[in-house]
Design an enzyme around this catalytic site. Structure first.
Site, PDB file in Angstrom:
ATOM      1  N   SER A 111       0.824  -1.206   0.000  1.00 14.93           N
ATOM      2  CA  SER A 111       0.000   0.000   0.000  1.00 14.93           C
ATOM      3  C   SER A 111       0.862   1.262   0.000  1.00 14.93           C
ATOM      4  O   SER A 111       0.324   2.367   0.054  1.00 14.93           O
ATOM      5  CB  SER A 111      -0.917  -0.004   1.225  1.00 14.93           C
ATOM      6  OG  SER A 111      -0.180  -0.213   2.402  1.00 14.93           O
ATOM      7  N   ASN A 114      -1.785  -2.641  13.478  1.00 18.49           N
ATOM      8  CA  ASN A 114      -3.240  -2.477  13.495  1.00 18.49           C
ATOM      9  C   ASN A 114      -3.678  -1.226  14.264  1.00 18.49           C
ATOM     10  O   ASN A 114      -4.545  -0.482  13.797  1.00 18.49           O
ATOM     11  CB  ASN A 114      -3.911  -3.717  14.089  1.00 18.49           C
ATOM     12  CG  ASN A 114      -3.660  -4.950  13.240  1.00 18.49           C
ATOM     13  OD1 ASN A 114      -3.166  -4.833  12.121  1.00 18.49           O
ATOM     14  ND2 ASN A 114      -3.960  -6.123  13.774  1.00 18.49           N
ATOM     15  N   THR A 165     -40.111  26.408  -8.696  1.00 21.47           N
ATOM     16  CA  THR A 165     -40.371  25.073  -8.185  1.00 21.47           C
ATOM     17  C   THR A 165     -40.614  24.227  -9.429  1.00 21.47           C
ATOM     18  O   THR A 165     -41.149  24.738 -10.423  1.00 21.47           O
ATOM     19  CB  THR A 165     -41.604  25.020  -7.258  1.00 21.47           C
ATOM     20  OG1 THR A 165     -42.761  25.372  -8.027  1.00 21.47           O
ATOM     21  CG2 THR A 165     -41.482  25.976  -6.080  1.00 21.47           C
ATOM     22  N   HIS A 166     -40.164  22.991  -9.395  1.00 21.62           N
ATOM     23  CA  HIS A 166     -40.211  22.125 -10.591  1.00 21.62           C
ATOM     24  C   HIS A 166     -39.443  22.751 -11.761  1.00 21.62           C
ATOM     25  O   HIS A 166     -39.727  22.449 -12.917  1.00 21.62           O
ATOM     26  CB  HIS A 166     -41.645  21.831 -11.044  1.00 21.62           C
ATOM     27  CG  HIS A 166     -42.577  21.471  -9.929  1.00 21.62           C
ATOM     28  ND1 HIS A 166     -42.858  20.173  -9.568  1.00 21.62           N
ATOM     29  CD2 HIS A 166     -43.275  22.257  -9.066  1.00 21.62           C
ATOM     30  CE1 HIS A 166     -43.708  20.167  -8.551  1.00 21.62           C
ATOM     31  NE2 HIS A 166     -43.964  21.417  -8.220  1.00 21.62           N
ATOM     32  N   SER A 219     -13.943  27.574 -26.301  1.00 23.64           N
ATOM     33  CA  SER A 219     -14.046  26.386 -27.131  1.00 23.64           C
ATOM     34  C   SER A 219     -12.929  26.423 -28.162  1.00 23.64           C
ATOM     35  O   SER A 219     -12.548  27.492 -28.635  1.00 23.64           O
ATOM     36  CB  SER A 219     -15.405  26.362 -27.833  1.00 23.64           C
ATOM     37  OG  SER A 219     -15.333  25.547 -28.988  1.00 23.64           O
ATOM     38  N   LYS A 222     -17.729  31.048 -27.547  1.00 24.71           N
ATOM     39  CA  LYS A 222     -18.156  30.329 -26.348  1.00 24.71           C
ATOM     40  C   LYS A 222     -17.453  30.769 -25.078  1.00 24.71           C
ATOM     41  O   LYS A 222     -16.279  31.100 -25.066  1.00 24.71           O
ATOM     42  CB  LYS A 222     -17.897  28.827 -26.542  1.00 24.71           C
ATOM     43  CG  LYS A 222     -18.773  28.210 -27.615  1.00 24.71           C
ATOM     44  CD  LYS A 222     -20.128  27.833 -27.071  1.00 24.71           C
ATOM     45  CE  LYS A 222     -19.999  26.525 -26.350  1.00 24.71           C
ATOM     46  NZ  LYS A 222     -21.185  25.751 -26.260  1.00 24.71           N
ATOM     47  N   ASN A 229     -17.593  28.704 -21.598  1.00 29.90           N
ATOM     48  CA  ASN A 229     -18.188  27.526 -20.973  1.00 29.90           C
ATOM     49  C   ASN A 229     -17.930  27.490 -19.465  1.00 29.90           C
ATOM     50  O   ASN A 229     -16.846  27.841 -19.007  1.00 29.90           O
ATOM     51  CB  ASN A 229     -17.626  26.246 -21.617  1.00 29.90           C
ATOM     52  CG  ASN A 229     -18.091  26.092 -23.050  1.00 29.90           C
ATOM     53  OD1 ASN A 229     -19.209  26.487 -23.386  1.00 29.90           O
ATOM     54  ND2 ASN A 229     -17.237  25.551 -23.895  1.00 29.90           N
ATOM     55  N   GLN A 234      -7.331  -2.123   4.612  1.00 32.00           N
ATOM     56  CA  GLN A 234      -6.298  -1.337   3.927  1.00 32.00           C
ATOM     57  C   GLN A 234      -6.925  -0.543   2.772  1.00 32.00           C
ATOM     58  O   GLN A 234      -6.392   0.480   2.351  1.00 32.00           O
ATOM     59  CB  GLN A 234      -5.204  -2.269   3.405  1.00 32.00           C
ATOM     60  CG  GLN A 234      -4.088  -1.575   2.640  1.00 32.00           C
ATOM     61  CD  GLN A 234      -2.872  -2.468   2.489  1.00 32.00           C
ATOM     62  OE1 GLN A 234      -2.146  -2.694   3.437  1.00 32.00           O
ATOM     63  NE2 GLN A 234      -2.668  -2.999   1.294  1.00 32.00           N
ATOM     64  N   LYS A 254      -8.120   3.637   2.492  1.00 33.98           N
ATOM     65  CA  LYS A 254      -7.346   4.874   2.320  1.00 33.98           C
ATOM     66  C   LYS A 254      -7.605   5.606   1.018  1.00 33.98           C
ATOM     67  O   LYS A 254      -7.813   6.825   1.008  1.00 33.98           O
ATOM     68  CB  LYS A 254      -5.860   4.565   2.450  1.00 33.98           C
ATOM     69  CG  LYS A 254      -5.512   4.213   3.866  1.00 33.98           C
ATOM     70  CD  LYS A 254      -4.128   3.648   4.000  1.00 33.98           C
ATOM     71  CE  LYS A 254      -4.073   2.857   5.292  1.00 33.98           C
ATOM     72  NZ  LYS A 254      -5.034   1.711   5.301  1.00 33.98           N
TER      73      LYS A 254
END
Ligand code: ARG
Length: 470
Positions: free
Chosen positions: A35, A122, A167-168, A289, A295, A297, A334, A337
């Site tokens: 690990s 441990n 709403t919606h 873009s 554009k 974005n 293990q 992580k």
């Protein structure tokens, strides 16, 4: 039946437990078992915990002062080596704990072998992970606070900016942008509360639980707990080495944070889209873009939205990994992580981008105001007027208002522009006064109930949020 071919084994038996073994592990064994590639991130916590353990062993007379001094000095050197990028991480030593111990042996010789007295990997690993999660919580709490601060600053500036509330995702009633932004401040405040709760429960020290049963050495667990900033030592050695509920709690809180951030991000994506154009993101948080020159974005917002999947996935990984594991430690653990590291990192990245987007964005008050013209947003205000002034029951007022909205729709105008006669055709007792409640400004101004969207309320709520959260 053919017997499986013998796989190649590395020649040397393991440095730590070689006494019991003739041969080293197969390459495939090393690949699944090691690990170090990811748990090297625990180096600072591992060294701090080892130093606390070593000081305690010396204070209890379990190791000599001379050996303790050599161990502490060696661990300091290792910390410096790792931070300078000079530490030889070796996969044959499997994980961070054995890499540090092996290196300690190279640096200080035989005394290194005394460090592991009265402890096991441990209790060592779970101590390290608790310390790491604790730091991650503290870092995220600060970042959540920064995002709240950015939202509050914008909310104060936009306390009177009218926009459609949905709403919606259908236009519903006018609200103020400040009110909308403060909603996220509340969500993030609860997120911080969840992290704080998780931190309280995780802050117990497992060190000294040893492999699972405790130890016969006269250790002082209060001393190590205190040295590492834990509230107390954990009460049960088997529980301490084998549960990862603190990790599940952290990831649960993290998943909720990721979901809140993804909702905010989705709104930013919408608000930047043609048809909305409610806000403009800064150049620093927009992308162009490669083919379409016009554009802008909102990539950062889209990525915050998308990365929620990783954090939710991390929680899912942890839950499924732990399900059905018998006590005490199992190597499955293990696998705790990578999801922890990835989720914490992802959340940190998302919070940084969200804060930057909010801080830098420029709301377009005119575009939002214009958008309130569609959708009959003040229909509820009209119905409320019929109740308040004419004494109608709300259900009857709702019905009459619906009929008035239908007339406005047929004439292609908004409620504020509908001739009085059209309204009176539905309810004869309506007077000129109705127009006082039909503008969106009047509508938001009237929403003065506790927690409501009225600009004065929003200004007071922003001030209160400063007190509560910043
Ligand atoms: N690398 C291990 C982990 O991450 C350390 C604990 C190993 N303990 C053991 N008994 N093999 O959990």
């Amino acid at each position: 039946m053919t017997r499986p071919k013998k796989t190649a084994a590395t020649p040397a038996a393991n440095l730590m437990w070689g006494g019991r073994f003739e041969q080293g592990p197969a390459e495939a064994m090393e690949r699944i078992n090691a690990s170090i590639d990811f748990d090297k991130r625990l180096y600072a916590q591992d060294i701090a915990a080892s130093q606390a353990h070593c000081k305690m062993l010396a204070a209890q007379g379990i190791v000599s002062e001379a050996d303790s001094a050599a161990i502490l000095g060696g661990l300091d050197s290792i910390l410096r080596e790792i931070e300078a990028g000079d530490f030889p991480f070796r996969v044959e030593f499997e994980d961070i704990h054995m890499n540090v111990e092996a290196r300690l042996g190279e640096l200080i010789g035989a005394a290194a072998g005394r460090l592991h007295t009265a402890r096991s990997r441990n209790d060592q690993v779970v101590t390290d992970v608790r310390l790491w999660v604790r730091d991650a919580i503290d870092g995220l709490d600060g970042q959540l606070r920064d995002l709240q601060a950015a939202l509050i600053v914008q909310a104060e500036a936009q306390a009177g900016t009218v926009m459609p509330g949905f709403t919606h995702l259908q236009a519903a009633q006018p609200v103020t942008l400040g009110h909308h932004l403060l909603a996220y401040v509340e969500m993030l405040g609860r997120d911080r509360g969840r992290l704080t709760d998780a931190r309280k429960r995780l802050n117990e020290c497992p060190l000294g639980s040893a492999a699972l049963a405790g130890t016969s050495f006269p250790i002082d667990r209060d001393m190590t707990a205190k040295a590492l900033g834990f509230d107390r030592p954990s009460a049960n050695s088997m529980d301490s080495v084998s549960d990862r509920d603190f990790a599940m709690e952290f990831l649960s809180a993290g998943a909720v944070i990721a979901i809140h951030l993804s909702r905010l991000a989705e709104e930013l994506v919408l608000w930047c889209a043609a048809g909305f154009s409610y806000v403009r993101l800064s150049d620093a948080f927009s992308t162009g873009s490669s083919i379409m020159p016009q554009k802008r974005n909102p990539d950062a917002a889209e990525l915050v939205r998308g990365k929620a999947g990783r954090v939710i996935g991390a929680l899912n990984t942890m839950l499924v990994m732990m399900k059905g594991l018998p006590m005490a430690f199992c190597k499955d653990m293990q696998e705790d992580k990578e999801p922890l590291f990835d989720a914490a990192e992802t959340l940190s990245i998302c919070l940084g981008a969200s804060t930057g987007m909010i801080r830098d964005m420029t709301p377009d008050a005119d575009a939002m105001r214009a958008a309130t013209a569609a959708g009959f947003l003040t229909a509820t205000d009209l119905a409320d007027w019929l109740v308040r002034v004419l004494g109608l029951a709300f259900r009857d007022a709702h019905h009459a208002t619906g009929a008035i909205v239908r007339r406005a729709e047929a004439l292609g105008c908004g409620l504020a522009d509908l001739p009085l006669a059209e309204m009176q055709a539905v309810e004869a007792r309506i007077t000129e006064d109705i127009f006082e409640v039909l503008s969106v400004e009047a509508s938001v101004r009237s929403r003065t109930s506790l927690g409501g969207t009225a600009p004065d309320r929003v200004r007071a709520a922003a001030a209160a949020a400063r007190e509560r959260f910043l």
